[in-house]
Design an enzyme around this catalytic site. Structure first.
Site, PDB file in Angstrom:
ATOM      1  N   ASP A 103      12.017   1.501   2.406  1.00  0.00           N
ATOM      2  CA  ASP A 103      11.864   2.837   3.067  1.00  0.00           C
ATOM      3  C   ASP A 103      12.591   2.349   4.262  1.00  0.00           C
ATOM      4  O   ASP A 103      12.140   1.167   5.165  1.00  0.00           O
ATOM      5  CB  ASP A 103      10.626   3.552   3.436  1.00  0.00           C
ATOM      6  N   ASP A 144       5.087   4.291   6.958  1.00  0.00           N
ATOM      7  CA  ASP A 144       6.198   3.743   6.110  1.00  0.00           C
ATOM      8  C   ASP A 144       5.787   3.130   4.812  1.00  0.00           C
ATOM      9  O   ASP A 144       6.594   3.141   4.072  1.00  0.00           O
ATOM     10  CB  ASP A 144       6.873   2.881   7.351  1.00  0.00           C
ATOM     11  N   CYS A 188      -3.177  10.640  -4.378  1.00  0.00           N
ATOM     12  CA  CYS A 188      -3.513  11.611  -5.332  1.00  0.00           C
ATOM     13  C   CYS A 188      -2.305  12.799  -5.445  1.00  0.00           C
ATOM     14  O   CYS A 188      -2.335  13.943  -6.191  1.00  0.00           O
ATOM     15  CB  CYS A 188      -4.831  12.372  -4.800  1.00  0.00           C
ATOM     16  N   GLU A 197      16.310   5.688  -0.244  1.00  0.00           N
ATOM     17  CA  GLU A 197      16.690   7.108  -0.231  1.00  0.00           C
ATOM     18  C   GLU A 197      18.343   7.391   0.235  1.00  0.00           C
ATOM     19  O   GLU A 197      18.849   6.376   0.817  1.00  0.00           O
ATOM     20  CB  GLU A 197      16.091   7.532   0.972  1.00  0.00           C
ATOM     21  N   CYS A 241      -7.801  13.263  -0.438  1.00  0.00           N
ATOM     22  CA  CYS A 241      -8.627  12.282  -1.219  1.00  0.00           C
ATOM     23  C   CYS A 241      -9.404  11.428  -0.123  1.00  0.00           C
ATOM     24  O   CYS A 241      -9.966  10.506  -0.555  1.00  0.00           O
ATOM     25  CB  CYS A 241      -7.728  11.600  -2.066  1.00  0.00           C
TER      26      CYS A 241
END
Length: 422
Positions: A183, A352, A326, A270, A345
């Protein structure tokens, strides 16, 4: 066959600098003239000029009294300029680049020698009047020399990019091995998750560190009279600061990309829309300074050279808004929110770090859905803009596909975990 480029520094003599300046000027003039002819021909006839048609104009120009100085330039340099212009038009029509622009003397100058350049006693021997130029070969040049691009920076330094052809085919891309999700950010340049731990690499901020020096020299340049020698000297001082900033940035990106490529077999990133992100005037300078696009390009060619894989997921994938535990997706997450707690959850996330985990998991899901196939097996090898990535993901509608995506994600992540353990 494999191709490899090595950039070396040149130390031409005063006489050779004069000859190279003439070649730079001839190449630049011919580029601008040919581009103008293409534009005017298209306005008149609706059609452009081919490479053959442009090259046919050169003999006539060399005979004319006004442009007779073109004959002093090595002929293949001008023909290589024609080829570059035709390639620029091709890249524009295939949506890989902007429309070709006219060249200015104040910017970086370059010419190409498509053949006949030889390596002689640690120096480069060029055809024509240039002759043998002293070079600093920091690494051995292997293979057959194909094309050599000579350039001069605005600060007055000369470089040669030597393209060589190596025997043997490229290694076959393989996805079996360690997978890392990255990231990219501003506070921390890269947050990397390899399935075991999350590592954060700082943002060097090269422009911010040299901002005071750059501002001082730019003020001195603004006070100089236009066209004077003192202004030219001040311009070179400013160019040196910009060059130093660029060198610091590229040094950091090269070292970090080298480390990540050595440690992993597959890297997932990305596909960021940097051009759109810099429209935010508050973050434009910081985004331009960090060099995300350069970093991903470095990752791509280094992975490709070693038979490793770069996976690019879609820019709209909700990596920051998705709970890595989750898979619950929150509706909004402003940029000032650096930590958050999942309402489903109760897991507390670092923004990040959670995004890097989700990026890695999505890359693993893509590998399983595609059967770990590379671009040669049916992946997208020709995106509209920029680099040719190994694997790309098409945009998904998060709301319409939320439940199926999460179910497939859990299944494929579990399968890949079992595969790593075995």
């Amino acid at each position: 066959m494999q191709h490899q480029a090595v950039k070396v520094k040149l130390y031409p003599t005063i006489e050779q600098q004069t000859i190279l300046a003439q070649h730079f000027g001839c190449s630049r003039w011919w580029w601008n003239y040919a581009l103008h002819m293409c534009i005017e021909t298209y306005k008149a006839t609706g059609k452009g000029l081919t490479q053959i048609a442009l090259n046919k104009l050169l003999p006539e120009l060399k005979k004319q009294e006004e442009t007779q100085w073109l004959s002093e330039c090595y002929s293949q340099v001008l023909q290589a300029t024609t080829l570059n212009l035709v390639t620029a038009y091709k890249n524009f029509f295939e949506s890989r680049a902007q429309y070709p622009r006219f060249k200015a003397k104040k910017n970086r100058q370059s010419i190409q020698y498509p053949q006949s350049v030889k390596l002689v006693d640690g120096s480069l021997k060029f055809p024509g009047r240039v002759g043998t130029v002293k070079a600093k070969l920091h690494r051995p040049i292997e293979g057959t020399i194909k094309t050599v691009t000579v350039s001069v920076t605005p600060s007055g330094k000369y470089y040669a990019s030597v393209l060589t052809e190596l025997e043997g085919d490229k290694p076959v891309a393989c996805t079996d091995g360690k997978v890392a999700g990255i990231d990219l950010g501003l506070k921390h340049f890269a947050i990397v998750n390899d399935g075991i731990k999350t590592s954060k690499y700082p943002n060097p901020k090269p422009l911010a560190k040299h901002q005071r020096n750059l501002k001082r020299k730019q003020k001195k340049l603004a006070r100089k009279e236009k066209g004077s020698k003192s202004r030219d000297k001040a311009r070179k001082l400013v160019a040196r600061v910009h060059e130093r900033i660029s060198n610091v940035r590229q040094d950091y990106l090269h070292k970090l990309s080298r480390k990540l490529v050595d440690d992993n077999q597959v890297i997932v990133v990305e596909s960021l829309n940097t051009k759109g992100m810099v429209r935010n005037h508050k973050l434009a300078q910081a985004i331009s300074d960090v060099g995300w696009g350069i970093f991903v390009n470095f990752l791509h060619y280094k992975l490709d050279r070693e038979g490793k894989v770069l996976v690019e997921i879609d820019r709209w994938f909700p990596s920051s808004k998705l709970c890595s535990n989750c898979h619950y997706q929150v509706s909004e997450m402003p940029l000032d929110v650096r930590t958050w707690t999942c309402p489903n959850c109760g897991t507390h996330h670092d923004r990040d770090g959670n995004a890097s985990i989700n990026i890695r998991a999505e890359g693993i899901r893509m590998l399983w859905v595609l059967g770990t196939r590379t671009s040669a097996d049916g992946g997208d090898v020709s995106p509209k803009l920029g680099r040719k990535s190994k694997l790309t993901q098409s945009p998904l509608n998060s709301e319409a596909h939320a439940v199926p995506l999460c179910q497939r994600w859990v299944v494929h992540s579990a399968m890949y975990t079992e595969r790593e353990e075995t």
